[in-house]
Design an enzyme around this catalytic site. Structure first.
Site, PDB file in Angstrom:
ATOM      1  NE  ARG A 218      -2.579  -1.524   3.456  1.00  0.00           N
ATOM      2  CZ  ARG A 218      -2.936  -2.713   3.947  1.00  0.00           C
ATOM      3  NH1 ARG A 218      -3.747  -3.501   3.279  1.00  0.00           N
ATOM      4  NH2 ARG A 218      -2.492  -3.118   5.117  1.00  0.00           N
ATOM      5  CG  PHE A 239     -10.855  -8.619  -5.094  1.00  0.00           C
ATOM      6  CD1 PHE A 239     -11.826  -9.613  -5.017  1.00  0.00           C
ATOM      7  CD2 PHE A 239     -10.221  -8.401  -6.315  1.00  0.00           C
ATOM      8  CE1 PHE A 239     -12.148 -10.388  -6.139  1.00  0.00           C
ATOM      9  CE2 PHE A 239     -10.531  -9.164  -7.433  1.00  0.00           C
ATOM     10  CZ  PHE A 239     -11.490 -10.166  -7.349  1.00  0.00           C
ATOM     11  CG  ASP A 261     -14.925  -6.562  -0.590  1.00  0.00           C
ATOM     12  OD1 ASP A 261     -13.674  -6.648  -0.563  1.00  0.00           O
ATOM     13  OD2 ASP A 261     -15.665  -7.436  -0.104  1.00  0.00           O
ATOM     14  CB  SER A 262     -18.509  -9.866  -2.673  1.00  0.00           C
ATOM     15  OG  SER A 262     -17.477 -10.409  -1.894  1.00  0.00           O
ATOM     16  CG  ASP A 311      -5.238  -7.816  -2.252  1.00  0.00           C
ATOM     17  OD1 ASP A 311      -4.654  -8.901  -2.430  1.00  0.00           O
ATOM     18  OD2 ASP A 311      -5.332  -7.264  -1.137  1.00  0.00           O
ATOM     19  CB  CYS A 351      -2.945 -14.163  -1.084  1.00  0.00           C
ATOM     20  SG  CYS A 351      -4.725 -14.344  -1.142  1.00  0.00           S
TER      21      CYS A 351
END
Ligand code: SAH
Length: 407
Positions: A218, A239, A261-262, A311, A351
Site C-alpha cells: 500500500r 477486492f 467488494d462483495s 487483490d 495470495c
C-alpha cells in the site's frame, strides 16, 4: 536433556530419517513406524529412530495429516522457558516494527512455522493482540502463551482469540473466538499505517481483522501515484475489503477512488476509513458486487482508469483447484488490462501459495496477450518482514504481486 522414560516417542521409519536433514517442521503419518507410549492429541512427543537416535521434539495430533509439528531439533524440554524464548525471539526480530513510529502500531508478531512456532499466529493492533491457534498443540497452550505475551509486551491490555480459520477443521478443532487474557478489545480498534488511520474489527473482520501483509505494498502504491504522475487520476480498488489500498491512493494524490467488494460490511468500514482520513466519500464510489461482473460492466460502458488494484482472496486452497484459480486470475487481469489508460498502472496480486510466482507471472502474461495490450513489470511485490518465510518452510511464501505499466 535426557528424555524422561515416560515421554512418548514417534519412531521414524529408517528410510525417512534423511528427511530430517531438511528440518521441515511437518512430520506426516507415513514417516512414522510406530509409537512408544500412547501420546494423546496435543501432547509433546520425541522423534527418534528405533536405535534411539534423537531427531527432534514436537506436538502430536492423531487426527491431523501432519502427525507431529516439530518445535525443536535440539534435545531440550518444551516447557515455559521454551515458549518464552521463542516468543522473545520473534518480538526481538520485530524491533523495527515497534519503533516504526505509527501509533497505534499494527503488525504481525508471530508468523507460525516461519517463527519456529507452528500453528500460532499473533497480530498486534495497538494495545491488543489477536491470536489464532491453528492446531491442537497450540490450542491447548493458548492461555499460557497469551499470559507470556502479556508479560513480555508491557503495554498490551488484552489477548483476543480469532481461531475461526478453516484449517482448524483439518485438525479436528471447532472454531473458537473470544477473550483469552486481559481486557476485552473495543468494537473497533483504530490503528495507524504510515500516517493513515484505519478502524479494525478484530471480532468479526477477515483473518484477525486487517490485511497486515499488504502494508508495504500500500505504501508503494501511494508513492507510485506520485512517481508515475498519476495525481488527479482515477483509481479502481478491486477486492477492497475496508478500503486500505484506496486510502493509500488518495494519500498519493488520486483524484477519485472507486472501491469494489462483495462484502457490504467491509464497504461500510471502508467508507468510515475514508472519512477518518479526510478523503471524499461519495456513495457511488463504493460498489457492493462481484468484481468479475463489475469489471465487465465497466468494459461495456467504456470506462477507463489510471490505476487498478486486483487483490483477490485465495482462489486455490488445494492442488485440484489450481487450474480453476488460474482461469479466475486470468479473467480479472484480462479485464483490468482493457480498462487501464495508456501509461497507467496495474497492481495485481495472488495470495494462493499453490500458484507460485512463475505461474502467476505466466497467467498475467496470458491475460495481457489476450487483451491486446503491452505492459512491463516495474516491481515485484511480496509480504513485509513481519511476515517472514523460514528457509526450511517454503510453503510460507504465499503473497506475490506485480506492478505493471500498461500501454
Ligand atoms: N485489498 C484488501 C484485502 C482484500 S481481501 C486490503 O488491503 O485490505 C479480499 C476481499 O475480496 C475480501 O474483502 C472479500 O470480501 C472480497 N471478495 C471475495 N470475492 C469477491 C468477488 N468475487 N467480488 C468482489 N469481492 C470479493
Amino acid at each position: 536433556m535426557t528424555p524422561s522414560r515416560s515421554e512418548p516417542a514417534a519412531i521414524i521409519r529408517p528410510d525417512r530419517a534423511n528427511l530430517f536433514q531438511k528440518r521441515h517442521p511437518w512430520v506426516f503419518s507415513g514417516a512414522i513406524q510406530y509409537f512408544e507410549g500412547s501420546p494423546t492429541d496435543g501432547q509433546i512427543v520425541a522423534l527418534r529412530d528405533a536405535a534411539g537416535q534423537f531427531y527432534g521434539r514436537g506436538y502430536y495430533n492423531q487426527r491431523s495429516q501432519i502427525t507431529v509439528h516439530v518445535l525443536t531439533w535440539e534435545d531440550q524440554p518444551i516447557d515455559q522457558d521454551f515458549w518464552r524464548g521463542y516468543l522473545q525471539r520473534a518480538i526481538q526480530a520485530r524491533r523495527g516494527e515497534f519503533e516504526r513510529g505509527d501509533s497505534p502500531p499494527a503488525f504481525r508478531l508471530i508468523n507460525a512455522e516461519s517463527n519456529g512456532l507452528p500453528g500460532l499466529i499473533v497480530d498486534r493492533y495497538g494495545e491488543w493482540l489477536v491470536l489464532q491457534a491453528l492446531t491442537v498443540g497450540i490450542d491447548q497452550r493458548k492461555a499460557e502463551i497469551a499470559a507470556l505475551l502479556m508479560a513480555l509486551i508491557p503495554d498490551v491490555r488484552g489477548v483476543y482469540e480469532r481461531s475461526d480459520a478453516d484449517v482448524r477443521a483439518k485438525e479436528g478443532l471447532p472454531s473458537s473466538v473470544g477473550l483469552i487474557q486481559g481486557e476485552e478489545p473495543p468494537t473497533l480498534i483504530t490503528i495507524e499505517e504510515y500516517g493513515l488511520r484505519f478502524q479494525v474489527d478484530v471480532r468479526a473482520g477477515h483473518k484477525t481483522g486487517f490485511y497486515l501483509d499488504q502494508r508495504e505494498n500500500r505504501r508503494i502504491l501511494r508513492e507510485s501515484v506520485r512517481e508515475f504522475r498519476l495525481e488527479g487520476g482515477s483509481v479502481l480498488n478491486c477486492f477492497s475489503y475496508t478500503g486500505a489500498f484506496g486510502a493509500a491512493a488518495w494519500a498519493g494524490g488520486a483524484g477519485s477512488v472507486m472501491q469494489v467488494d462483495s462484502s457490504a460490511e467491509a464497504l461500510v468500514l471502508a467508507q468510515q476509513n475514508m472519512s477518518l482520513n479526510g478523503f471524499a466519500v461519495r456513495d457511488q464510489d463504493f460498489i457492493t458486487g462481484d468484481v468479475f461482473r463489475v469489471l465487465r460492466n465497466f468494459r461495456e460502458q467504456g470506462q477507463q482508469f489510471d490505476l487498478i488494484v486486483l487483490d483477490p482472496p485465495k482462489f486455490a486452497s488445494s492442488k485440484g483447484q489450481v487450474e480453476r484459480a488460474a482461469r479466475g486470475y486470468k479473467d480479472i487481469n484480462w479485464l483490468a488490462f482493457q480498462l487501464i489508460r495508456p501509461g497507467g498502472l496495474l497492481f495485481t496480486f495472488s495470495c494462493s501459495g499453490l500458484v507460485d510466482a512463475d505461474l502467476f507471472q505466466k497467467i498475467v502474461f496470458g491475460a495481457l496477450v489476450d487483451a491486446h495490450r503491452e505492459a512491463s513489470i516495474l516491481r515485484r511485490l511480496t509480504a513485509p518482514p513481519d511476515h517472514p518465510v523460514a528457509l526450511t518452510f517454503p510453503e510460507g511464501f504465499y503473497l506475490k504481486g506485480l506492478v505493471c505499466q500498461v500501454w
